[in-house]
Scaffold this motif. Sequence first.
Motif, PDB file in Angstrom:
ATOM      1  N   THR A 167     -26.785  -0.539  27.566  1.00  0.00           N
ATOM      2  CA  THR A 167     -27.832  -1.573  27.469  1.00  0.00           C
ATOM      3  C   THR A 167     -28.779  -1.333  26.303  1.00  0.00           C
ATOM      4  O   THR A 167     -29.743  -2.060  26.120  1.00  0.00           O
ATOM      5  CB  THR A 167     -28.678  -1.629  28.757  1.00  0.00           C
ATOM      6  OG1 THR A 167     -29.193  -0.322  29.008  1.00  0.00           O
ATOM      7  CG2 THR A 167     -27.860  -2.094  29.926  1.00  0.00           C
ATOM      8  N   ARG A 175     -28.975  -7.809  28.687  1.00  0.00           N
ATOM      9  CA  ARG A 175     -28.913  -6.584  29.480  1.00  0.00           C
ATOM     10  C   ARG A 175     -28.460  -6.918  30.901  1.00  0.00           C
ATOM     11  O   ARG A 175     -27.580  -6.255  31.458  1.00  0.00           O
ATOM     12  CB  ARG A 175     -30.295  -5.932  29.484  1.00  0.00           C
ATOM     13  CG  ARG A 175     -30.460  -4.771  30.424  1.00  0.00           C
ATOM     14  CD  ARG A 175     -31.835  -4.150  30.275  1.00  0.00           C
ATOM     15  NE  ARG A 175     -32.084  -3.139  31.285  1.00  0.00           N
ATOM     16  CZ  ARG A 175     -32.596  -3.382  32.484  1.00  0.00           C
ATOM     17  NH1 ARG A 175     -32.920  -4.624  32.821  1.00  0.00           N
ATOM     18  NH2 ARG A 175     -32.790  -2.400  33.337  1.00  0.00           N
ATOM     19  N   ARG A 176     -29.047  -7.952  31.469  1.00  0.00           N
ATOM     20  CA  ARG A 176     -28.682  -8.396  32.817  1.00  0.00           C
ATOM     21  C   ARG A 176     -27.197  -8.732  32.888  1.00  0.00           C
ATOM     22  O   ARG A 176     -26.495  -8.374  33.821  1.00  0.00           O
ATOM     23  CB  ARG A 176     -29.497  -9.628  33.204  1.00  0.00           C
ATOM     24  CG  ARG A 176     -30.822  -9.315  33.827  1.00  0.00           C
ATOM     25  CD  ARG A 176     -30.663  -8.922  35.287  1.00  0.00           C
ATOM     26  NE  ARG A 176     -31.684  -7.956  35.661  1.00  0.00           N
ATOM     27  CZ  ARG A 176     -31.480  -6.953  36.515  1.00  0.00           C
ATOM     28  NH1 ARG A 176     -30.312  -6.792  37.108  1.00  0.00           N
ATOM     29  NH2 ARG A 176     -32.440  -6.115  36.793  1.00  0.00           N
ATOM     30  N   MET A 179     -25.128  -5.647  32.854  1.00  0.00           N
ATOM     31  CA  MET A 179     -25.234  -4.937  34.130  1.00  0.00           C
ATOM     32  C   MET A 179     -24.404  -5.631  35.202  1.00  0.00           C
ATOM     33  O   MET A 179     -23.725  -4.969  35.999  1.00  0.00           O
ATOM     34  CB  MET A 179     -26.697  -4.842  34.561  1.00  0.00           C
ATOM     35  CG  MET A 179     -27.443  -3.756  33.783  1.00  0.00           C
ATOM     36  SD  MET A 179     -29.227  -3.839  33.965  1.00  0.00           S
ATOM     37  CE  MET A 179     -29.421  -3.564  35.704  1.00  0.00           C
ATOM     38  N   GLN A 183     -21.302  -4.014  37.281  1.00  0.00           N
ATOM     39  CA  GLN A 183     -21.354  -4.012  38.746  1.00  0.00           C
ATOM     40  C   GLN A 183     -19.998  -4.422  39.328  1.00  0.00           C
ATOM     41  O   GLN A 183     -19.571  -3.930  40.355  1.00  0.00           O
ATOM     42  CB  GLN A 183     -22.444  -5.018  39.180  1.00  0.00           C
ATOM     43  CG  GLN A 183     -22.911  -4.892  40.594  1.00  0.00           C
ATOM     44  CD  GLN A 183     -23.868  -3.727  40.752  1.00  0.00           C
ATOM     45  OE1 GLN A 183     -23.457  -2.615  41.009  1.00  0.00           O
ATOM     46  NE2 GLN A 183     -25.154  -3.990  40.610  1.00  0.00           N
ATOM     47  N   SER A 193     -27.285   6.866  29.694  1.00  0.00           N
ATOM     48  CA  SER A 193     -28.346   5.913  29.371  1.00  0.00           C
ATOM     49  C   SER A 193     -29.727   6.542  29.407  1.00  0.00           C
ATOM     50  O   SER A 193     -29.939   7.594  29.981  1.00  0.00           O
ATOM     51  CB  SER A 193     -28.328   4.753  30.353  1.00  0.00           C
ATOM     52  OG  SER A 193     -29.170   3.741  29.896  1.00  0.00           O
ATOM     53  N   ASP A 195     -31.861   4.054  30.068  1.00  0.00           N
ATOM     54  CA  ASP A 195     -32.353   2.908  30.825  1.00  0.00           C
ATOM     55  C   ASP A 195     -32.250   3.246  32.310  1.00  0.00           C
ATOM     56  O   ASP A 195     -31.281   2.926  32.980  1.00  0.00           O
ATOM     57  CB  ASP A 195     -31.494   1.701  30.455  1.00  0.00           C
ATOM     58  CG  ASP A 195     -31.929   0.453  31.199  1.00  0.00           C
ATOM     59  OD1 ASP A 195     -32.822   0.538  32.063  1.00  0.00           O
ATOM     60  OD2 ASP A 195     -31.360  -0.617  30.904  1.00  0.00           O
ATOM     61  N   ASP A 197     -33.799   2.224  34.852  1.00  0.00           N
ATOM     62  CA  ASP A 197     -33.776   1.097  35.788  1.00  0.00           C
ATOM     63  C   ASP A 197     -32.353   0.632  36.025  1.00  0.00           C
ATOM     64  O   ASP A 197     -31.963   0.312  37.141  1.00  0.00           O
ATOM     65  CB  ASP A 197     -34.622  -0.054  35.248  1.00  0.00           C
ATOM     66  CG  ASP A 197     -36.097   0.237  35.400  1.00  0.00           C
ATOM     67  OD1 ASP A 197     -36.617   0.005  36.502  1.00  0.00           O
ATOM     68  OD2 ASP A 197     -36.705   0.745  34.440  1.00  0.00           O
ATOM     69  N   MET A 198     -31.571   0.616  34.943  1.00  0.00           N
ATOM     70  CA  MET A 198     -30.180   0.241  35.101  1.00  0.00           C
ATOM     71  C   MET A 198     -29.448   1.280  35.936  1.00  0.00           C
ATOM     72  O   MET A 198     -28.671   0.948  36.834  1.00  0.00           O
ATOM     73  CB  MET A 198     -29.501   0.115  33.734  1.00  0.00           C
ATOM     74  CG  MET A 198     -28.035  -0.206  33.868  1.00  0.00           C
ATOM     75  SD  MET A 198     -27.107   0.169  32.388  1.00  0.00           S
ATOM     76  CE  MET A 198     -27.319   1.909  32.253  1.00  0.00           C
ATOM     77  N   GLU A 201     -29.881   0.824  39.526  1.00  0.00           N
ATOM     78  CA  GLU A 201     -29.124  -0.264  40.135  1.00  0.00           C
ATOM     79  C   GLU A 201     -27.640   0.006  40.195  1.00  0.00           C
ATOM     80  O   GLU A 201     -26.959  -0.451  41.106  1.00  0.00           O
ATOM     81  CB  GLU A 201     -29.352  -1.568  39.340  1.00  0.00           C
ATOM     82  CG  GLU A 201     -30.654  -2.218  39.685  1.00  0.00           C
ATOM     83  CD  GLU A 201     -30.774  -3.596  39.061  1.00  0.00           C
ATOM     84  OE1 GLU A 201     -29.763  -4.330  39.061  1.00  0.00           O
ATOM     85  OE2 GLU A 201     -31.865  -3.923  38.570  1.00  0.00           O
TER      86      GLU A 201
END
Lengths: 273, 271, 348
Positions: A167, A175-176, A179, A183, A193, A195, A197-198, A201
């Motif tokens: 990302t 980015r979304r 992701m 997924q 990463s 990131d 937050d990624m 998730e």
Amino acid sequence: MSHHKVEVRNLQHVYPDGTVALNDVSFRIHHGESVAIIGANGAGKSTLLLHLNGYLSATSGEVVIGDTLLARENLAEVRRTVGIVFQDPDDQLFMPTVFDDVAFGPLNMGLAATDVETRVIEALGMVEAVELRHKPPYHLSGGEKKRVAIATVLSMLPDILVLDEPTNGLDPHARRQVMALLQAFHHTRIITSHDLDMVLELCERTIVLQDGQVMADGPTLDIFKNEELLHACRLEKPFAMQACPVCSPGRRTVPGRKPLVPPHGDGYHDHEH
Amino acid sequence: MLAIDGTFLDFKQLDLLATQHTALHRLDPRAKVLTTACFVLCVVSFDRYTISAMLPYLLYPAVLIAASGLPFGYILRKILIVIPFALVIGIFNPVFDRQVIMHVGEFAIWGGWVSCASILIRATLTASVAIILVALTGFPVICAALEKLGMPKAFAVQLLFLYRYIFVLTDEGVRTIRACQLRSFGRRGLSLRQFGSLVGHLLLRTWDRAERIHMAMLARGFSGEFHTTGPQGRFGSKELIFMGGWSALFIVLRLYNAPQLLGGLFAGSLS
Amino acid sequence: MHMADALVSPAVGGAMWATSAALIGYCSAQGHKHLDERKVPLMGVLGAFVFTAQIINFTIPATGSSGHLGGGLLLAILLGPSAAFLTIASVLMVQALFFADGGLLALGCNIFNLGFFPAFFAYPLIYRKLIGRNPGQSSMVMATIVAAVVSLQLGSLGVVLQTVASGVSALPFKEFLLLMQSIHLAIGVVEGVATALVIAFIYRARPETLENVSRVKPTAKRPLRSLLATLLAAAALTGGVLSWFASDAPDGLEWSIARITESAGFPHAQDPEHKALETIQSKTALHSGVTMPEGKRGHPEETASPVEERIGKSLSGLIGGAITLAVCFLVGILCRKRAEPKGFGASH
Ligand SMILES: Nc1ncnc2c1ncn2[C@@H]1O[C@H](COP(=O)(O)OP(=O)(O)O)[C@@H](O)[C@H]1O
Ligand SMILES: [Mg+2]
């Protein structure tokens, strides 16, 4: 189920200039696991990934993919099993059109032209980029480039997907998208990463690298709750957890910053524990 | 240093033109490449005092530009950039070749002036067809066509890589230069020392990139052999008509001086 | 400098095309045999690098003018002869297509002039000989400058021979040669210094880059390679010279005879005035040549009887030319009008 495991034992890598990039790294990843490898710049993440498909060979220690010990003779086999998506999509997209790029892997595997075409369309479908197939890579946006880069690997139907900072440099929407498509990949995933937050998730497990050594290896949440550890490794808690009333009841708000998640109401608690 | 962005934008625009979908764009590239080759050979085979016999050749670029809707001004501008290079040599012709070959009223015209004009026309014609070929075909497709016509694969691959990374590297170069300009406070040009380290840095970064690309190729099973699917172009009747028609016209125009005949008719009917 | 389509004859252009195509074939096969597949992306990316480097100008000290890198020798030093030749050829091809720089037929000449000499002559026979076994920075810098000067001198010699053999330009061999070689002496020094600066930077920052390729390179095969290279060069030269006589004989000879008779009939044409014209750099000389009254030079019009015929033709040529231009223009406009939606049918 152990068929697609990844095992690294006492891996050490010293670059020709003497930099010790990895030092006694060991871990074992099982089939279907989604694992993040995090660490500051220069911690050795990329170096580690490059061992997983044999681009770099270990100074000492060994890498086992499935049941095969990685060696010169089985490189082709291993590279088919482990698909690596590199950090800069410009390095990965080197053919004149998106189609040619996604077809590059399957063609090298010796597939017939019709099979190649099906694979390409399937892979581009997975990343929602079928309509880009005739475009040259330099006419794509950053997010499109990244998705196509992922497709170039998906078209080889890897059992293990490895991504280096997927990302990095993407806008929130792109980015979304990335992701979401990660997924949907149900085999083993290994992602490096910053990131976090990624990571929160996508990965249930996290390995923390610092100066080429494994500092921690465990469930992502446990690791992210350990502020000393994160701080020592020059990392910062994901935003989603910084103001989370469940995860860090002591720190409702960061001074001077508005909480991202309102302190009340479980409906806003959008990550799992 | 100032013109860099311009050069690069120009490059991108030509590349974009090739992505259109007119009938001429769709024609098998081999037909266009071979027709262009025939054109160039015919034009340059005229002797050096030829002017009028070359003019009808303008028909080919004119028709292609018109039929495919290429921006005329853009192509003209590109040609105008090239002409001075031919003129640098051509301008010496009047100096060294002073044989009088015709009179216009009082004025004696030297052979050198005629051959200089001839050079200008040659430059215009040959430059226009090269640019139009790219604008109607696109570089990668031309490479594929040349490969089918016998160009070695290794060279074709080299061309494709070069072309792909021109876009990445010029971007990188432009950014580096801009950063350098910002710090040099309006002084134009780089000193030798700056030049060495700027280009050297760029070179090292390029080298690293090549290594990363190689890595990405290996990761996808590259083993030294380049496989391409390539669009399966057909050399059909359209192509045959295009190539045959134009080439025949070029050869006829090479053998008979059409303007001469035309002018003769016209002059004859006047007197 | 680049050869241009406008200056080249089909025979010379064709011969050089064939020569360059043969060299490309040879280098491709070479690459295939001793395959270092790491070089596949490296060559391509370095080609793009040269492209970028060529748009970065530096100021030449004490002159106020600016120069840039040509890149041929740099590529040879980084990649070795065969790979460098292919890379230079690819750069020239993109330039010919995208900027009509040189042109499609002259591409053969340009690849030969700017690719063959640095990659197969200056690098192996001068640069490598000069740097010896354990090159230091200063010997590298010296060798680079000398090699650059030599390869540009040879390249410009190629341009002169090809231009004169083509017979489109009226420049006499001797004057053109003198002019070109002296200009390219300066260009060669600039190119050499620019290349040396980059090499010196790389040498300091990452010496293994220079060693990797150039140490691995010259294994066996050298004698064969240079033999082949010499053969090809000879073939190209003879091809060029022969085709001069073969194709342009009537025109070229007529012209040179006319010039010889002119200077023979007027020996005083070699006096200062004429000399002034030979020193071409000066614009004033050129200008005075242009405005000079015709009688003073005393052109023997009667000597040129084939030329007489041209004169007769020229008037109708002029009228016809004008009509043709108008027709081309009109056809263009008509096509455009009709071709908005479809396009192809209009061309026939
Ligand atoms: N090609 C190389 N040669 C020498 N040192 C290198 C090379 N690549 C990386 N390193 C060094 O190895 C260490 C780990 O780098 P890397 O794996 O790229 O880290 P990360 O991906 O975590 O940012 C860094 O100290 C880096 O400087
Ligand atoms: Mg990294």
